[in-house]
Motif scaffolding. Structure first.
Motif, PDB file in Angstrom:
ATOM      1  N   CYS A  69       0.845  -1.189   0.000  1.00 38.25           N
ATOM      2  CA  CYS A  69       0.000   0.000   0.000  1.00 38.25           C
ATOM      3  C   CYS A  69       0.878   1.236   0.000  1.00 38.25           C
ATOM      4  O   CYS A  69       1.784   1.348   0.826  1.00 38.25           O
ATOM      5  CB  CYS A  69      -0.881  -0.059   1.237  1.00 38.25           C
ATOM      6  N   ARG A  70       0.650   2.174  -0.904  1.00 36.96           N
ATOM      7  CA  ARG A  70       1.466   3.381  -1.032  1.00 36.96           C
ATOM      8  C   ARG A  70       2.955   3.051  -0.900  1.00 36.96           C
ATOM      9  O   ARG A  70       3.613   3.410   0.080  1.00 36.96           O
ATOM     10  CB  ARG A  70       1.066   4.409   0.021  1.00 36.96           C
ATOM     11  N   PRO A  71       3.515   2.387  -1.905  1.00 35.39           N
ATOM     12  CA  PRO A  71       4.841   1.783  -1.751  1.00 35.39           C
ATOM     13  C   PRO A  71       5.971   2.772  -1.467  1.00 35.39           C
ATOM     14  O   PRO A  71       6.953   2.387  -0.836  1.00 35.39           O
ATOM     15  CB  PRO A  71       5.074   1.059  -3.084  1.00 35.39           C
ATOM     16  N   ALA A  95       6.912  16.259  -6.915  1.00 35.62           N
ATOM     17  CA  ALA A  95       5.536  16.578  -6.510  1.00 35.62           C
ATOM     18  C   ALA A  95       4.558  15.530  -7.054  1.00 35.62           C
ATOM     19  O   ALA A  95       3.639  15.098  -6.349  1.00 35.62           O
ATOM     20  CB  ALA A  95       5.159  17.972  -6.998  1.00 35.62           C
ATOM     21  N   GLY A  96       4.780  15.108  -8.303  1.00 34.13           N
ATOM     22  CA  GLY A  96       3.923  14.073  -8.895  1.00 34.13           C
ATOM     23  C   GLY A  96       4.026  12.765  -8.127  1.00 34.13           C
ATOM     24  O   GLY A  96       3.024  12.118  -7.817  1.00 34.13           O
ATOM     25  N   ARG A  99       2.354  13.094  -4.693  1.00 33.01           N
ATOM     26  CA  ARG A  99       0.895  13.112  -4.791  1.00 33.01           C
ATOM     27  C   ARG A  99       0.337  11.716  -4.992  1.00 33.01           C
ATOM     28  O   ARG A  99      -0.690  11.361  -4.413  1.00 33.01           O
ATOM     29  CB  ARG A  99       0.472  14.025  -5.943  1.00 33.01           C
ATOM     30  N   SER A 100       1.028  10.904  -5.802  1.00 34.80           N
ATOM     31  CA  SER A 100       0.508   9.566  -6.114  1.00 34.80           C
ATOM     32  C   SER A 100       0.484   8.676  -4.869  1.00 34.80           C
ATOM     33  O   SER A 100      -0.247   7.695  -4.833  1.00 34.80           O
ATOM     34  CB  SER A 100       1.348   8.910  -7.206  1.00 34.80           C
TER      35      SER A 100
ATOM     36  N   SER B   2      -2.336   2.404  -3.320  1.00 34.84           N
ATOM     37  CA  SER B   2      -2.452   3.801  -3.752  1.00 34.84           C
ATOM     38  C   SER B   2      -3.846   3.985  -4.301  1.00 34.84           C
ATOM     39  O   SER B   2      -4.287   3.209  -5.122  1.00 34.84           O
ATOM     40  CB  SER B   2      -1.461   4.108  -4.868  1.00 34.84           C
ATOM     41  N   THR B   3      -4.527   4.989  -3.826  1.00 31.45           N
ATOM     42  CA  THR B   3      -5.889   5.142  -4.307  1.00 31.45           C
ATOM     43  C   THR B   3      -5.867   5.700  -5.721  1.00 31.45           C
ATOM     44  O   THR B   3      -4.948   6.412  -6.118  1.00 31.45           O
ATOM     45  CB  THR B   3      -6.679   6.104  -3.403  1.00 31.45           C
ATOM     46  N   ASP B   6      -5.623   9.515  -5.786  1.00 28.90           N
ATOM     47  CA  ASP B   6      -4.279  10.076  -5.659  1.00 28.90           C
ATOM     48  C   ASP B   6      -3.514   9.948  -6.974  1.00 28.90           C
ATOM     49  O   ASP B   6      -2.781  10.853  -7.378  1.00 28.90           O
ATOM     50  CB  ASP B   6      -3.491   9.333  -4.564  1.00 28.90           C
ATOM     51  N   THR B   7      -3.681   8.791  -7.609  1.00 26.50           N
ATOM     52  CA  THR B   7      -2.949   8.550  -8.846  1.00 26.50           C
ATOM     53  C   THR B   7      -3.427   9.481  -9.948  1.00 26.50           C
ATOM     54  O   THR B   7      -2.625  10.002 -10.727  1.00 26.50           O
ATOM     55  CB  THR B   7      -3.112   7.077  -9.265  1.00 26.50           C
ATOM     56  N   ALA B   9      -4.697  12.432  -9.476  1.00 32.00           N
ATOM     57  CA  ALA B   9      -4.165  13.759  -9.140  1.00 32.00           C
ATOM     58  C   ALA B   9      -2.703  13.879  -9.561  1.00 32.00           C
ATOM     59  O   ALA B   9      -2.266  14.903 -10.092  1.00 32.00           O
ATOM     60  CB  ALA B   9      -4.315  14.011  -7.640  1.00 32.00           C
ATOM     61  N   ALA B  10      -1.932  12.786  -9.340  1.00 29.83           N
ATOM     62  CA  ALA B  10      -0.516  12.799  -9.721  1.00 29.83           C
ATOM     63  C   ALA B  10      -0.366  12.872 -11.242  1.00 29.83           C
ATOM     64  O   ALA B  10       0.479  13.607 -11.771  1.00 29.83           O
ATOM     65  CB  ALA B  10       0.181  11.547  -9.179  1.00 29.83           C
TER      66      ALA B  10
END
Lengths: 306, 259
Positions: A69-71, A95-96, A99-100, B2-3, B6-7, B9-10
């Motif tokens: 999860c969110r690696p 920033a990208g 954000r991810s 990762s939702t 969020d992805t 948005a990125a």
């Protein structure tokens, strides 16, 4: 904690990785060492979910990379210096990524300061030197404050100052209790950076040991020159040493130190013309080990993938 | 995990910070201006023609003159959102952040649809407003929209076609990975195939031409056109483009190793 179990990756008839198993523990820098084409990058790419193994598994904290999860919050990786789009600024690149993974935006500024790129944060990555790009790669890896850090050949192409910076950064990260795995084809680099080394050749594990142990194990033999070499050889063998004769008729004595050899020669009244304690360099040791590894599989050489 | 949010948005941050995005939008503006110029010349020549000749004039429809080029440029933005990552190696960083490839591709598709829809609506609205201003109260067949509101279905349909083209560009990019190959294929699909269709015998021209992306616009809008699909059929064809492109993209992107 990184666990690789029976990992195999085949490209047609050739195996890039062949039944590789190892573990990497936290709190130390572990070097992943092998010549170009040994399967280091392939292993790391499988570990990070970019390639699929033919069989076996590679887990981080018990999970496959794509299950994490969110690696970026668990694993930071630097695969190659070109991994940022040259048209973006260092800031937007990070920033990208932040954000991810739901990482707060102010971490971007923090890590840019940490790696010394704050002053060029809004310059395009395409204008960066290789050293700056490596720093940006490390910044991306640190973004989520991860417990596991994986780097593929991080010192390639860096100048001395950059190499020293990476080395001290990695040591500091390991000292904080993180798991640090870095690959290299240079034993000399590992000797000063890593605590443990995993040496692979032809996709197989050749040796798993600490740098200190590796150094001591291969350290001592003694080169002896004597006009009565055969006699001396007999005496030394009697003491339990292993003696081999070089092409010049000199003796290479293992299993007995220089003082012991000198005393034995004096006791037997055998004159010595030379007595030299030798230590193999780690580089020699490493080359010898990986050459052996290369010998036990006669598959054709793959193009180098480091 | 990762939702997706969020992805997305990125991906939005990424597509905005690509220089090629603004370059292709500028390309769309140029296409619109050139299309406007062509319509202007058409209107001038119409005014100079005799009453009998005027009946033989074709419709001054921006879907034919302007929108295919706009669709190509906006489609290229969708394509570049994935091919630029492969050509620069930054796909590795993207997948380290979002290792589930379908989530990453899905987020890219959502952003491509957003950009395609918004740019498509903007460009088609401007192109039609421009055409409508030049046409004034000239009659059909040159001016097929006696009132402003008559153009609404066509404007919307043209926007939908741009959206679909942008998503198709993304799918092609995910399959081909090379910018050059993807843009060539996209150009072939949007700009060259309709010309090629003209060389076919009429029946085949209609069959083949009806399923081509640019020709979906009048069929989606309904009204007078020579093509074969009903409005529902055109919607199905547009959906088929999206499903095929994204499906092929997902299969290829999901299976192949990233070197």
């Amino acid at each position: 904690m990184i666990e690789v179990r029976e990992l195999t990756k085949r490209y047609g008839p050739t195996s890039a990785v062949d039944g590789l198993s190892f573990e990497v523990r936290p709190g130390a820098v572990t070097g992943f060492l092998g010549p170009n084409g040994a399967g280091k990058s392939t292993t790391l790419r499988i570990l990070l979910g970019l390639q699929r193994p033919t069989s076996g598994e590679a887990l981080i904290g018990g999970l496959r990379y794509d299950q994490i999860c969110r690696p970026l919050r668990r694993v930071g990786a630097v695969l190659d210096a070109g991994a940022a789009h040259p048209g973006r600024t260092a800031f937007t690149h990070l920033a990208g990524l932040a954000r991810s993974n739901g990482i707060a935006g102010d971490r971007v500024t923090t890590v840019l300061e940490e790696v010394g790129l704050a002053s060029v944060a809004h310059q395009r990555v395409g204008r960066f030197s290789l050293g700056m790009r490596q720093r940006l790669g490390i910044a991306a890896a640190l973004l989520g404050d991860p417990a596991v850090i994986v780097l593929d050949e991080p010192v390639n192409g860096l100048d001395a100052a950059g190499i020293r910076w990476i080395r001290s950064t990695l040591r500091a990260l390991a000292a904080e209790g993180r798991t640090v795995l870095l690959s290299s084809h240079l034993m000399s680099e590992m000797a000063v950076t890593a605590d443990h080394v995993l040496i692979i050749g032809r996709g197989r594990l050749v040796e798993e040991t600490s740098v200190a142990e590796l150094r001591s194990r291969f350290e001592r033999d003694v080169l002896v020159r004597s006009p009565r070499a055969p006699e001396l050889s007999h005496v030394l063998t009697g003491l339990g040493a292993t003696v081999t004769v070089t092409g010049d008729g000199d003796l290479v004595v293992a299993g007995a130190g220089a003082p012991a050899v000198g005393e034995a020669a004096a006791a037997a009244s055998i004159p010595l013309h030379g007595l030299t304690a030798r230590s193999a360099t780690l580089e020699d040791v490493y080359l010898r080990m990986t050459e052996e590894a290369a010998d036990f599989q006669a598959a054709p050489e793959r193009p180098a993938r480091s | 995990m990762s939702t997706l949010q969020d992805t997305v948005a990125a991906e939005w941050i990424k597509i905005r910070s690509l220089r090629s995005t603004s370059a292709f939008l500028a390309g769309g503006v140029v296409a619109m201006l050139l299309g406007g110029l062509i319509l202007f010349l058409l209107v001038q020549s119409y005014d100079a023609a005799s009453a009998a000749d005027r009946l033989n004039y074709e419709t001054a429809d921006p879907t034919v003159v302007t929108m295919p080029f706009v669709a190509f440029f906006v489609g290229a933005i969708g394509a570049m959102s994935v091919t630029s990552e492969f050509t620069t190696g930054s796909i590795g960083a993207a997948l380290l952040a979002v290792p589930r490839r379908r989530v990453l591709l899905g987020a890219k598709a959502a952003v491509a649809a957003l950009v395609g829809g918004a740019a498509g609506a903007g460009f088609s609205l401007m192109a039609f407003a421009d055409a409508r201003l030049m046409l004034g109260n000239r009659p059909a067949p040159l001016n097929p929209w006696p009132r402003w509101t008559d153009a609404v279905p066509t404007v919307l349909a043209a926007a939908v076609v741009v959206l679909v083209t942008c998503v198709v560009g993304l799918g092609l990019g995910a399959v081909m990975r090379s910018t050059a190959a993807t843009l060539t294929t996209l150009g072939g699909l949007v700009l060259v195939a309709p010309i090629f269709a003209h060389f076919l015998p009429t029946t085949w021209q209609l069959r083949f031409g009806s399923i081509l992306l640019p020709n979906l616009a009048p069929q989606l809008a309904g009204g007078d056109h020579p093509w074969l699909l009903s409005q529902g059929g055109a919607v199905a064809a547009a959906a088929a483009y999206v499903v095929l492109a994204l499906g092929a993209g997902a299969v290829s992107f999901g299976r192949r190793d990233i070197s």
